[in-house]
Design a protein around this motif. Structure first.
Motif: not given
Length: 392
Positions: A111-117
């Motif tokens: 989730d963080q790696v993908e910028g929570w997006q």
């Protein structure tokens, strides 16, 4: 009957071992069921695998972040969650359970790696609570089964006459495959990758030519989430790995884009996919053409997959593959680079076993691994025998 696993009469297997594992599963499943409210149970449980509707659902399995079917972990009380995880643990070795639990936790990191997006049509796109548990039939019935899955996890178990007869398909992935920690790194599937790279690196020039499936790595496992695997099967594309079609055009476009970028990254054409298709007899180099050390490496690699099963079953697999005549029928194939960090894919295949591993996406930091039984995934052959006996 399978000649390459402890589902029935493989060498080194005792009926009591299968019964002990089945009893542990039934006890854990019954405790979970007793904890559920009626509305939860209606979602968690389907009919027996002997009924067509329930069986059609049981054969649906996924490794994408789609609805896997059943009662999600996030929709349970803490006590129910604990009981659910006890059932999951009953179908795995200690190391297997630790790996599965770690992969579930990776959803927070992804989730963080993908910028929570990334949303996937829900309030939280990467959610460690979105792992679903479903029973088919009732624990202790003559035929019952259970399935646990979510993003990068799919565990499928069948019990017949009080014995575990199938633990495959068994899928475990990791995204990220490697995560930096303070003072180290987290690599849940590193052993699977390291052992195979050690084997391919040990091959001589002539052996490597036989083992090489393709100069470039395919972007995903080839068998996909098919219920059964057959000669000529080619890689399934991302759009086909979900439960149904996306009503939201934005999500459909996102999946199309992921698939497009994966294909561009691999450089594969239809001809390349055909070259890497599942084949019977298998592609790659046979164990009979490996030296003693290489054969030992291949056994260790097999054990890293069969070792996901509860220890009693995993030990039986180890004994089974210790037989030279059994190992002789197993082939090993590799595609892509052999240096750490390079996209790669490998396959281990015998008359009844299929193992696939790829680490190609997200800059070769997104790994998939699957262990299958080509003749008895989901215990379909055992169920056929059971139906035939019951009809008389």
């Amino acid at each position: 009957m399978s000649a390459e696993g402890p589902s029935r009469s493989a060498p080194g297997v005792t009926a009591s071992g299968r019964e002990v594992v089945a009893a542990a599963m039934a006890g854990a499943a019954a405790a979970w069921v007793r904890s559920l409210m009626p509305e939860q149970l209606a979602v968690a449980q389907r009919g027996s695998p002997l009924t067509p509707g329930a069986e059609a659902e049981r054969l649906k399995w996924f490794y994408t972040p789609t609805d896997h079917g059943g009662l999600a972990i996030r929709d349970q009380t803490p006590h129910q969650e604990s009981l659910a995880m006890q059932l999951v643990a009953s179908g795995l070795s200690k190391a297997g359970f630790a790996t599965v639990a770690t992969v579930m936790g990776l959803e927070n990191i992804l989730d963080q790696v993908e910028g929570w997006q990334v949303g996937w049509g829900r309030r939280r796109g990467r959610d460690p609570g979105l792992y679903w548990l479903r029973l088919f039939g009732r624990p202790g019935d003559p035929v019952w089964a259970w399935r646990f899955g979510g993003h990068h996890i799919s565990l499928n178990n069948l019990v017949v006459a009080g014995r575990v007869v199938s633990t495959t398909p068994c899928f475990v992935g990791a995204d990220p495959a490697e995560t930096e920690l303070l003072g180290g790194s987290l690599r849940p599937l590193h052993g699977l990758e390291h052992a195979a790279r050690q084997l391919v690196s040990s091959l001589g020039a002539r052996q490597r030519r036989r083992a090489l499936l393709h100069e470039r790595a395919v972007s995903d496992i080839v068998s996909g989430n098919r219920a059964t695997v057959a000669h000529g099967d080619t890689m399934m594309h991302m759009q086909d790995l979900w439960r149904g079609q996306f009503a939201d055009r934005r999500l459909a476009d996102l999946v199309d884009d992921i698939d497009r970028r994966a294909e561009e990254g691999s450089g594969y054409t239809e001809r390349d996919h055909a070259a890497l298709a599942i084949s019977i007899p298998p592609k790659g180099i046979g164990a009979r053409d490996l030296d003693a050390d290489q054969r030992a490496d291949l056994r260790r690699l097999l054990a890293l997959y069969t070792g996901r099963a509860p220890e009693r079953l995993a030990d039986a697999y180890a004994v089974h593959y210790a037989a030279a005549s059994v190992l002789d029928e197993v082939h090993f194939g590799w595609a892509g680079g052999t240096e750490a960090g390079e996209p790669h894919y490998y396959r281990v295949q015998g008359p009844n076993v299929l193992i696939e591993y790829d680490n190609t996406q997200r800059g070769a930091n997104h790994a998939h691994s699957v262990w299958r039984d080509l003749t008895s995934d989901f215990g379909l052959d055992v169920l056929a025998e059971h139906r035939a006996r019951s009809a008389h």
